[in-house]
Write an enzyme that holds these catalytic residues in place. Structure first.
Site, mmCIF file in Angstrom:
data_model
loop_
_atom_site.group_PDB
_atom_site.id
_atom_site.type_symbol
_atom_site.label_atom_id
_atom_site.label_comp_id
_atom_site.label_asym_id
_atom_site.label_seq_id
_atom_site.Cartn_x
_atom_site.Cartn_y
_atom_site.Cartn_z
ATOM 1 N N LYS A 68 -25.051 -41.605 -2.192
ATOM 2 C CA LYS A 68 -23.797 -41.787 -1.189
ATOM 3 C C LYS A 68 -23.732 -42.527 -1.120
ATOM 4 C CE LYS A 68 -21.735 -41.899 3.546
ATOM 5 N NZ LYS A 68 -21.794 -41.377 4.819
ATOM 6 N N TYR A 115 -30.327 -49.886 9.888
ATOM 7 C CA TYR A 115 -29.207 -50.316 10.517
ATOM 8 C C TYR A 115 -29.135 -50.663 11.771
ATOM 9 C CZ TYR A 115 -24.491 -49.066 11.948
ATOM 10 O OH TYR A 115 -23.221 -49.207 12.739
ATOM 11 N N ASP A 140 -24.044 -49.521 2.387
ATOM 12 C CA ASP A 140 -22.597 -50.351 2.488
ATOM 13 C C ASP A 140 -22.405 -50.969 3.944
ATOM 14 O OD1 ASP A 140 -21.042 -48.596 5.326
ATOM 15 O OD2 ASP A 140 -22.907 -47.581 4.011
#
Length: 523
Positions: A368, A261, A296
């Site tokens: 998640k 990320y 995500d």
């Protein structure tokens, strides 16, 4: 778990082998290198804290004073200073804060330094063991009140004391997990602020004192909620391992902790990030902190239909890096999201396929699931319907951690009533379909099963391509999230260094032993 989607076990196994092949060269680099923040995190595990008279954190001041000795690690010098001064870590921190330069002290016998190091390791081990035991006891005590999936909300006022009020209110309204959003761009600070903070933009500074305050606040509503409320923060950015260390000490329960990320979305150097995530994950694993990965985010820059395979590929890579750090699957909260354009015909079927596929490929992981954000427009009625479908998909596919969608997502920081309605929506939908997952099967050659198999096939092709290029080259070419990052560019590259043959870090040695991780190459 029997596959409802008819996924090929052989293909899933091949995908995992490819992920292992992709991460192996990166792991070799990790094992032979350290970073300034790994060293600062190690100091924090020993007890280093406070700030100097000019405001610099003591761990930063120590590392800066030992720049020429970094290849051997900072542990030897800090522990030597404890021996030479006869001070406790608190007392030594006070002297360093006032300007004492510990790099000038003559080194004591190394055997004495190692004995003192073992004492510091034992003190940390006792602390995290007690934290894990407390958490596990509370989870067992309130097991009957546990919801699945766990409902996750955020607080983000900028003021830790206001965050406390909102967090306690959310817990009383039904939230199971509270995430304290960090102030904008804290991930780009190469130091951790000190003390309680009351001014932040879009969130609140992650500091050890703020962690302590919020942990006490959530423990304070336990008797009313009859639940153990989990606390989340962000072990990411340039101080990833340090924040993991602080969270382990203050009994946080989850940490945002992704392997790529920071590289992709914060332009942090890839070598720095890969080394930092490994050490931070060892700390999280020992403290039994669940990590949340950030797949995500891929779908905020890429199309969720066309690039769904990059989400699965990243999940597999994140899983492999976590395994390399000694983390068990029960702590790997791999991420994904409900982000397909709602105007696409049968888009919801594609969402179900993606969520069910993640559940079947990662059956023991606390997945998640993230809510719709990209296509939220401010139309609160449509937004409420989208969130209801998201809640349905989550429950129907057995997700574990469910971040609630908000009516005014993407417009402004959600109002408190938005959070209340989000909790009501989730509880209504999930309670009314509590056992639906066990009642339904998917058509053998239908839209849902076909979509999942196609994404798995595309993932295999993608992983083959990454394996052929190397992960470093794949990131440089923009194969993940359509974002290109140079190998030697990005923030923090100058904080990476190769370990010398005499590199010594008693906490790294301890963590590897506790977690069953192979000893680093340099030793």
């Amino acid at each position: 778990m029997k596959s409802k989607l008819g996924l090929s076990g052989a293909k899933v196994a091949k995908a995992r082998k490819l992920a292992a092949r992709i991460t192996a060269p990166v792991q070799k680099f990790i094992d032979t290198h350290s970073t300034v923040t790994v060293e600062r995190a190690t100091l924090r595990l020993m007890g280093a804290d406070m700030t100097t008279t000019d405001g610099a954190p003591v761990p930063n001041a120590v590392v800066d004073s030992l720049r020429e000795r970094l290849p051997g690690g900072v542990s030897r010098c800090y522990i030597n200073a404890l021996l030479k001064t006869g001070k406790s870590p608190c007392g030594l921190n006070d002297e360093i804060a006032k300007g004492r330069d510990i790099s000038k002290l003559e080194l004591a016998d190394f055997s004495a330094i190692k004995r003192k190091g073992a004492e510091l390791v034992a003190a940390f081990d006792k602390k995290v063991s007690a934290n894990a035991a407390h958490r596990n006891a509370r989870l067992k005590q309130y097991q009957a009140n546990m919801r699945s999936p766990l409902l996750y909300v955020i607080v983000a006022t900028g003021n830790i004391y206001e965050d406390v009020k909102q967090a306690q209110a959310a817990a009383l309204q039904g939230a199971d997990i509270i995430a304290v959003i960090r102030t904008t761009a804290q991930s780009l600070l190469d130091y951790v602020p000190y003390g309680a903070t009351t001014e932040g933009f879009g969130g609140t500074y992650a500091t050890q004192e703020n962690f302590r305050i919020m942990r006490a606040a959530l423990d304070g509503v336990e008797s009313e909620t009859k639940r153990y409320i989990r606390l989340v923060n962000y072990a990411s950015g340039l101080c990833m391992p340090e924040i993991a260390a602080m969270g382990a000490i203050e009994r946080l329960d989850m940490m945002l902790n992704d392997s790529m990320y920071g590289i992709l979305f914060r332009d942090i150097n890839m070598y720095r990030t890969f080394a930092d995530q490994n050490f931070s994950r060892m700390i999280n694993a020992r403290a039994e902190i669940i990590i949340n990965t950030g797949e995500d985010n891929y779908l905020t820059t890429s199309d969720a239909v066309e690039k769904a395979h990059t989400v699965l590929a990243s999940q597999l890579i994140n899983e492999r890096f976590a395994l390399n750090a000694g983390m068990p699957e029960r702590l790997m909260g791999l991420g994904h999201a409900f982000e397909i354009n709602p105007d696409i015909k049968n888009g919801f079927l594609f969402e179900l396929a993606q969520a069910q596929m993640a559940r079947e490929i990662f059956p023991r992981h606390p997945l998640k699931y993230m809510p719709p954000t990209k296509f939220m427009t401010g139309d609160i009625f449509k937004g409420y319907a989208m969130n209801a479908l998201f809640n349905f998909a989550s429950k129907a596919t057995g997700q574990s951690i469910h971040l609630l969608g908000m009516l005014t997502e993407a417009i402004h920081t959600p109002y408190l009533q938005d959070r209340y309605l989000a909790l009501k929506n989730a509880v209504y939908v999930m309670d009314n379909m509590a056992d639906l997952s066990g009642e339904i099967e998917y058509k053998k050659n239908g839209i849902i099963t076909g979509r999942a198999r196609r994404v798995l096939d595309e993932t295999l092709e993608f992983l083959e391509e990454v394996a052929g290029a190397s992960l470093f080259d794949a990131i440089e070419k923009g194969m993940f999230a359509d974002i290109k990052r140079p190998k030697n560019g990005g923030k923090g590259f100058d904080g990476v260094f190769e370990k010398s043959p005499d590199y010594w870090n008693p906490f790294e040695t301890y963590l590897r032993k506790e977690l069953g991780v192979k000893e680093a190459v340099c030793r």
